[in-house]
Design a protein around this motif. Structure first.
Motif, short mmCIF file in Angstrom:
data_model
loop_
_atom_site.label_atom_id
_atom_site.label_comp_id
_atom_site.label_asym_id
_atom_site.label_seq_id
_atom_site.Cartn_x
_atom_site.Cartn_y
_atom_site.Cartn_z
N THR A 94 0.83 -1.20 0.00
CA THR A 94 0.00 0.00 0.00
C THR A 94 0.86 1.26 0.00
OG1 THR A 94 -1.79 -1.14 1.18
CG2 THR A 94 -1.79 1.27 1.25
N ILE A 95 1.88 1.28 0.84
CA ILE A 95 2.77 2.45 0.91
C ILE A 95 3.51 2.63 -0.40
CG2 ILE A 95 4.81 3.38 2.06
CD1 ILE A 95 3.83 2.00 4.63
N THR A 96 3.93 1.52 -1.01
CA THR A 96 4.62 1.61 -2.30
C THR A 96 3.69 2.16 -3.37
OG1 THR A 96 6.01 -0.27 -1.72
CG2 THR A 96 5.90 0.32 -4.05
N ALA A 97 2.45 1.68 -3.40
CA ALA A 97 1.47 2.20 -4.37
C ALA A 97 1.20 3.68 -4.11
CB ALA A 97 0.18 1.40 -4.29
N LEU A 98 1.16 4.07 -2.84
CA LEU A 98 0.99 5.48 -2.50
C LEU A 98 2.14 6.31 -3.04
CD1 LEU A 98 -0.44 7.75 -0.88
CD2 LEU A 98 0.84 7.00 1.12
N ARG A 99 3.35 5.78 -2.94
CA ARG A 99 4.53 6.49 -3.45
C ARG A 99 4.53 6.54 -4.98
NH1 ARG A 99 7.53 8.62 -6.07
NH2 ARG A 99 9.76 9.03 -5.82
N LEU A 134 -3.54 -14.18 -3.15
CA LEU A 134 -2.50 -13.18 -3.32
C LEU A 134 -2.95 -12.07 -4.26
CD1 LEU A 134 0.35 -12.21 -2.80
CD2 LEU A 134 1.14 -13.68 -4.65
N LEU A 135 -3.65 -12.44 -5.34
CA LEU A 135 -4.17 -11.43 -6.26
C LEU A 135 -5.10 -10.47 -5.53
CD1 LEU A 135 -4.53 -10.26 -9.08
CD2 LEU A 135 -6.31 -11.97 -9.48
N ALA A 136 -5.95 -11.02 -4.65
CA ALA A 136 -6.86 -10.17 -3.89
C ALA A 136 -6.09 -9.20 -2.99
CB ALA A 136 -7.81 -11.03 -3.05
N VAL A 137 -5.04 -9.71 -2.32
CA VAL A 137 -4.23 -8.85 -1.46
C VAL A 137 -3.58 -7.73 -2.27
CG1 VAL A 137 -2.17 -8.77 -0.01
CG2 VAL A 137 -3.80 -10.63 0.27
N ILE A 138 -3.02 -8.09 -3.43
CA ILE A 138 -2.35 -7.10 -4.27
C ILE A 138 -3.34 -6.04 -4.75
CG2 ILE A 138 -1.19 -6.76 -6.49
CD1 ILE A 138 0.12 -9.49 -6.08
N VAL A 139 -4.51 -6.49 -5.20
CA VAL A 139 -5.51 -5.54 -5.72
C VAL A 139 -5.97 -4.59 -4.63
CG1 VAL A 139 -7.87 -5.36 -6.60
CG2 VAL A 139 -6.29 -7.02 -7.60
N VAL A 140 -6.29 -5.13 -3.45
CA VAL A 140 -6.77 -4.28 -2.36
C VAL A 140 -5.67 -3.33 -1.88
CG1 VAL A 140 -7.60 -4.28 0.03
CG2 VAL A 140 -8.53 -5.92 -1.62
N ALA A 141 -4.46 -3.87 -1.68
CA ALA A 141 -3.36 -3.05 -1.15
C ALA A 141 -2.96 -1.94 -2.12
CB ALA A 141 -2.16 -3.94 -0.82
N THR A 142 -2.74 -2.30 -3.38
CA THR A 142 -2.33 -1.29 -4.35
C THR A 142 -3.46 -0.33 -4.67
OG1 THR A 142 -2.82 -2.80 -6.18
CG2 THR A 142 -0.56 -2.74 -5.38
N GLY A 143 -4.70 -0.85 -4.74
CA GLY A 143 -5.84 0.02 -4.99
C GLY A 143 -6.00 1.06 -3.89
N GLY A 168 -3.57 2.18 -1.98
CA GLY A 168 -2.47 3.13 -2.12
C GLY A 168 -2.72 4.14 -3.22
N PHE A 169 -3.20 3.67 -4.38
CA PHE A 169 -3.49 4.58 -5.48
C PHE A 169 -4.60 5.57 -5.10
CE2 PHE A 169 -2.03 1.15 -8.68
CZ PHE A 169 -0.71 1.55 -8.51
N ALA A 170 -5.63 5.09 -4.40
CA ALA A 170 -6.73 5.96 -4.00
C ALA A 170 -6.25 7.03 -3.02
CB ALA A 170 -7.86 5.13 -3.38
N LEU A 171 -5.42 6.62 -2.06
CA LEU A 171 -4.88 7.59 -1.11
C LEU A 171 -4.01 8.62 -1.80
CD1 LEU A 171 -3.96 5.25 1.89
CD2 LEU A 171 -5.80 6.95 1.81
N ARG A 172 -3.23 8.17 -2.80
CA ARG A 172 -2.39 9.11 -3.55
C ARG A 172 -3.25 10.14 -4.28
NH1 ARG A 172 2.88 9.27 -5.73
NH2 ARG A 172 2.98 11.08 -7.12
N ALA A 173 -4.30 9.66 -4.98
CA ALA A 173 -5.17 10.57 -5.72
C ALA A 173 -5.90 11.53 -4.79
CB ALA A 173 -6.17 9.77 -6.55
#
Length: 312
Positions: A47-52, A165-174, A176-181
């Motif tokens: 999540t933090i990486t996606a935020l960055r 794992l796909l679910a974890v990746i989608v939720v975590a990165t999603g 992070g992207f939402a927080l960034r936006a």
């Protein structure tokens, strides 16, 4: 108050990485307490990486599908399958070392690879793209690897693990992207540095738990730790050397640095949310040792990268 602290972590990233390694070895109580939370910490780091990174970098990765998907397929699927074939040829496919080598080769680049790229003076944007593509494609590239890996278990378990794992990746990165936006649609240089610092701190913190098995193992069987550490350094640094050597005189020379960094610094911890604990139990010492070559890459290999990527 928080932004200056995070900016300081970004400025002193090497010290933070070494502090994380030292804490994992010197604070066994803290390391052991963090072990049950490793899957959640891995998800938080994503999540933090996606935020960055932000969704724009992800779209940039989509724009580079031509070279990116080929590179990901080679690094995360062809390479581990070739390793399984070679190990089987020598009758070593059922050993813990074989499991360590194959899972390492099948994993995507570590979430802190962008920070490593910055520390080595490499193209962090390209590193972000490799990270995004590799992580997104991982549930697909890992399926054929786990399907032929003896220790992985039944096919149903493989499919379930990949979907989980796909679910974890989608939720975590999603997330992070939402927080960034929402919070940093157009971050300033200071905010970007603070986000880098947050990533460095998370990267440095998770290693404490990942190294939990090392402290008791060093007391009980230091030779086993030494053997696992030698394997970790050999796999990580040989993959980086081989990638740099094979690409430095090709049309992909401008990608050689990030691809080599991604090849030799794999997120084997991601399997903590993909495989049952009993499968990974024999590898916990290796997972701890694996952090050593990765976290020390900015200190030990800058000359290698400068030599490989210098102007002819």
């Amino acid at each position: 108050m928080l932004i200056p602290v995070l900016a300081g972590a970004s400025t002193h990233a090497r010290i933070c990485l070494i502090a994380g390694l030292a804490s994992g070895l010197l604070l066994p109580g803290l390391a052991a307490a963090l072990v049950p939370w490793l899957p959640q910490m891995v998800a938080a780091l994503l999540t933090i990486t996606a935020l960055r990174i932000g969704h724009r970098a992800a779209m940039g990765a989509v724009g580079d599908l031509r070279w990116g998907l080929v590179a990901v397929a080679i690094l995360q699927m062809v390479l581990p399958l070739a390793a399984i074939g070679l190990l089987t040829l020598f009758g070593l496919q059922d050993t813990p070392a074989a499991l360590a080598i194959v899972l390492t080769a099948a994993a995507p680049a570590i979430t802190g690879s962008v920070n490593l790229a910055l520390l080595l003076g490499l193209d962090a944007g390209r590193m972000m793209q490799i990270l995004v593509l590799g992580t997104a494609a991982f549930p697909l590239t890992v399926l054929p690897v786990l399907a032929v890996l003896p220790q992985a278990g039944e096919p149903q378990l493989v499919i379930y693990s990949a979907l989980r794992l796909l679910a974890v990746i989608v939720v975590a990165t999603g997330t992070g992207f939402a927080l960034r936006a929402w919070l940093f649609p157009h971050p300033t240089a200071r905010q970007t540095q603070a986000l880098d610092g947050a990533s460095v701190l998370a990267f440095s913190f998770i290693v404490v738990g990942l190294m939990a098995a090392l402290n008791p193992a060093l007391r009980d069987n230091p030779w086993a730790v030494l053997n696992w550490a030698l394997l970790a350094f050999a796999v990580s640094y040989l993959l980086q050397l081989a990638t740099l050597g094979s690409l430095r005189r090709t049309a992909l020379r401008h990608l050689a640095g990030p691809l080599a960094l991604g090849a030799g610094n794999r997120n084997i911890a991601i399997f903590l949310v993909a495989l049952p604990p009993e499968v990974l139990a024999p590898l916990m010492i290796f997972i701890g040792c694996w952090q050593l070559p990765m976290y020390l890459t900015p200190m030990l290999l800058p000359q290698l990268y400068r030599w490989a990527l210098q102007d002819e």
